[in-house]
Write a protein that holds these residues in place. Structure first.
Motif, PDB file in Angstrom:
ATOM      1  N   THR A 105     -39.496 -28.948  44.528  1.00  0.00           N
ATOM      2  CA  THR A 105     -38.841 -27.621  44.602  1.00  0.00           C
ATOM      3  C   THR A 105     -39.915 -26.633  44.790  1.00  0.00           C
ATOM      4  O   THR A 105     -39.498 -25.394  45.386  1.00  0.00           O
ATOM      5  CB  THR A 105     -37.858 -27.456  43.133  1.00  0.00           C
ATOM      6  OG1 THR A 105     -37.111 -28.662  43.084  1.00  0.00           O
ATOM      7  CG2 THR A 105     -37.410 -26.079  42.938  1.00  0.00           C
ATOM      8  N   ASN A 106     -41.084 -26.794  44.113  1.00  0.00           N
ATOM      9  CA  ASN A 106     -42.028 -25.813  44.229  1.00  0.00           C
ATOM     10  C   ASN A 106     -42.423 -25.566  45.809  1.00  0.00           C
ATOM     11  O   ASN A 106     -42.571 -24.478  46.230  1.00  0.00           O
ATOM     12  CB  ASN A 106     -43.222 -26.220  43.423  1.00  0.00           C
ATOM     13  CG  ASN A 106     -42.878 -26.076  41.900  1.00  0.00           C
ATOM     14  OD1 ASN A 106     -42.699 -27.711  41.404  1.00  0.00           O
ATOM     15  ND2 ASN A 106     -43.177 -25.166  41.328  1.00  0.00           N
ATOM     16  N   PHE A 107     -42.694 -26.575  46.410  1.00  0.00           N
ATOM     17  CA  PHE A 107     -43.052 -26.555  47.690  1.00  0.00           C
ATOM     18  C   PHE A 107     -41.788 -25.845  48.587  1.00  0.00           C
ATOM     19  O   PHE A 107     -42.072 -25.151  49.593  1.00  0.00           O
ATOM     20  CB  PHE A 107     -43.374 -27.914  48.263  1.00  0.00           C
ATOM     21  CG  PHE A 107     -44.579 -28.414  47.894  1.00  0.00           C
ATOM     22  CD1 PHE A 107     -45.674 -27.651  48.071  1.00  0.00           C
ATOM     23  CD2 PHE A 107     -44.776 -29.622  47.051  1.00  0.00           C
ATOM     24  CE1 PHE A 107     -46.980 -28.313  47.821  1.00  0.00           C
ATOM     25  CE2 PHE A 107     -45.872 -30.028  46.634  1.00  0.00           C
ATOM     26  CZ  PHE A 107     -47.007 -29.574  47.008  1.00  0.00           C
ATOM     27  N   ILE A 108     -40.569 -26.133  48.475  1.00  0.00           N
ATOM     28  CA  ILE A 108     -39.523 -25.385  49.150  1.00  0.00           C
ATOM     29  C   ILE A 108     -39.624 -23.927  48.790  1.00  0.00           C
ATOM     30  O   ILE A 108     -39.330 -23.034  49.885  1.00  0.00           O
ATOM     31  CB  ILE A 108     -38.054 -25.925  48.713  1.00  0.00           C
ATOM     32  CG1 ILE A 108     -38.019 -27.479  49.270  1.00  0.00           C
ATOM     33  CG2 ILE A 108     -36.949 -25.066  49.128  1.00  0.00           C
ATOM     34  CD1 ILE A 108     -36.945 -28.118  48.681  1.00  0.00           C
ATOM     35  N   ILE A 109     -39.901 -23.542  47.749  1.00  0.00           N
ATOM     36  CA  ILE A 109     -39.728 -22.047  47.387  1.00  0.00           C
ATOM     37  C   ILE A 109     -40.956 -21.496  47.956  1.00  0.00           C
ATOM     38  O   ILE A 109     -40.923 -20.461  48.661  1.00  0.00           O
ATOM     39  CB  ILE A 109     -39.922 -21.960  45.711  1.00  0.00           C
ATOM     40  CG1 ILE A 109     -38.560 -22.330  45.093  1.00  0.00           C
ATOM     41  CG2 ILE A 109     -40.261 -20.542  45.474  1.00  0.00           C
ATOM     42  CD1 ILE A 109     -38.666 -22.235  43.570  1.00  0.00           C
ATOM     43  N   ALA A 154     -41.139 -18.518  51.010  1.00  0.00           N
ATOM     44  CA  ALA A 154     -42.080 -17.439  50.690  1.00  0.00           C
ATOM     45  C   ALA A 154     -42.765 -17.406  51.839  1.00  0.00           C
ATOM     46  O   ALA A 154     -43.043 -16.040  52.172  1.00  0.00           O
ATOM     47  CB  ALA A 154     -42.970 -17.457  49.473  1.00  0.00           C
ATOM     48  N   ALA A 155     -43.626 -18.293  52.516  1.00  0.00           N
ATOM     49  CA  ALA A 155     -44.427 -18.012  53.595  1.00  0.00           C
ATOM     50  C   ALA A 155     -43.575 -17.590  54.896  1.00  0.00           C
ATOM     51  O   ALA A 155     -43.987 -16.665  55.651  1.00  0.00           O
ATOM     52  CB  ALA A 155     -44.849 -19.424  54.074  1.00  0.00           C
ATOM     53  N   PHE A 179     -45.070 -12.448  48.935  1.00  0.00           N
ATOM     54  CA  PHE A 179     -46.110 -12.899  48.134  1.00  0.00           C
ATOM     55  C   PHE A 179     -45.686 -13.048  46.539  1.00  0.00           C
ATOM     56  O   PHE A 179     -46.402 -13.817  46.051  1.00  0.00           O
ATOM     57  CB  PHE A 179     -47.002 -11.659  48.281  1.00  0.00           C
ATOM     58  CG  PHE A 179     -48.057 -11.887  49.345  1.00  0.00           C
ATOM     59  CD1 PHE A 179     -48.910 -12.766  49.846  1.00  0.00           C
ATOM     60  CD2 PHE A 179     -47.909 -10.543  50.378  1.00  0.00           C
ATOM     61  CE1 PHE A 179     -49.421 -12.654  50.907  1.00  0.00           C
ATOM     62  CE2 PHE A 179     -48.372 -10.819  51.713  1.00  0.00           C
ATOM     63  CZ  PHE A 179     -49.203 -11.812  51.905  1.00  0.00           C
ATOM     64  N   ILE A 180     -44.600 -12.263  46.146  1.00  0.00           N
ATOM     65  CA  ILE A 180     -44.265 -12.478  44.844  1.00  0.00           C
ATOM     66  C   ILE A 180     -43.758 -13.671  44.532  1.00  0.00           C
ATOM     67  O   ILE A 180     -43.803 -14.497  43.650  1.00  0.00           O
ATOM     68  CB  ILE A 180     -43.241 -11.262  44.550  1.00  0.00           C
ATOM     69  CG1 ILE A 180     -43.866  -9.958  44.423  1.00  0.00           C
ATOM     70  CG2 ILE A 180     -42.473 -11.358  43.042  1.00  0.00           C
ATOM     71  CD1 ILE A 180     -45.220  -9.815  43.452  1.00  0.00           C
ATOM     72  N   LEU A 181     -42.789 -13.958  45.688  1.00  0.00           N
ATOM     73  CA  LEU A 181     -41.920 -15.371  45.616  1.00  0.00           C
ATOM     74  C   LEU A 181     -42.969 -16.566  45.652  1.00  0.00           C
ATOM     75  O   LEU A 181     -42.718 -17.556  44.868  1.00  0.00           O
ATOM     76  CB  LEU A 181     -41.131 -15.491  46.657  1.00  0.00           C
ATOM     77  CG  LEU A 181     -40.113 -16.759  46.619  1.00  0.00           C
ATOM     78  CD1 LEU A 181     -39.265 -16.587  45.460  1.00  0.00           C
ATOM     79  CD2 LEU A 181     -39.078 -16.658  47.845  1.00  0.00           C
ATOM     80  N   VAL A 182     -44.352 -16.357  46.268  1.00  0.00           N
ATOM     81  CA  VAL A 182     -45.234 -17.507  46.184  1.00  0.00           C
ATOM     82  C   VAL A 182     -45.798 -17.909  44.795  1.00  0.00           C
ATOM     83  O   VAL A 182     -45.687 -18.944  44.228  1.00  0.00           O
ATOM     84  CB  VAL A 182     -46.411 -17.267  47.157  1.00  0.00           C
ATOM     85  CG1 VAL A 182     -47.494 -17.902  46.898  1.00  0.00           C
ATOM     86  CG2 VAL A 182     -46.076 -17.275  48.539  1.00  0.00           C
ATOM     87  N   GLY A 183     -45.909 -16.582  44.207  1.00  0.00           N
ATOM     88  CA  GLY A 183     -46.257 -16.909  42.798  1.00  0.00           C
ATOM     89  C   GLY A 183     -45.086 -17.410  41.980  1.00  0.00           C
ATOM     90  O   GLY A 183     -45.565 -18.341  40.997  1.00  0.00           O
ATOM     91  N   ALA A 184     -44.096 -16.943  42.202  1.00  0.00           N
ATOM     92  CA  ALA A 184     -43.165 -17.630  41.355  1.00  0.00           C
ATOM     93  C   ALA A 184     -42.792 -19.082  41.507  1.00  0.00           C
ATOM     94  O   ALA A 184     -42.511 -19.983  40.722  1.00  0.00           O
ATOM     95  CB  ALA A 184     -41.588 -16.953  41.556  1.00  0.00           C
TER      96      ALA A 184
END
Length: 89
Positions: free
Chosen positions: A19-23, A27-28, A69-74
């Protein structure tokens, strides 16, 4: 002593899950799309191009990249359900 190290290594799990990698991947894509929105064609003859003041270039593109960039942190901080279930048990 060696048995203790083996047990620690076997019990190790990677901190990020699918899930983290999909998010992070989403974001990328958002960041890339934001930068593409900010880019534009150049003029061949060197004349002034009023298209540089387009709303897409100066507002929407940077906002889209910033939200990426915010979504990468999330995505990095997104909690794992397995970890939560293990902590409750």
């Amino acid at each position: 002593m060696k048995e203790k190290k083996k047990q620690e290594i076997v019990g190790y799990r990677f901190p990020l899950n699918k899930t983290n990698f999909i998010i992070i991947a989403a974001a990328a894509v958002m960041i890339i799309v934001g930068f593409v929105m900010m880019s534009g064609g150049a003029t061949a003859d060197g004349s002034f191009n009023p298209e540089i003041f387009n709303t897409t270039r100066i507002v929407v593109g940077p906002l889209f990249a910033f939200l990426g960039f915010i979504l990468v942190g999330a995505g990095i901080m997104w909690p794992s359900r397995k970890k939560e279930q293990e902590q409750q048990s």
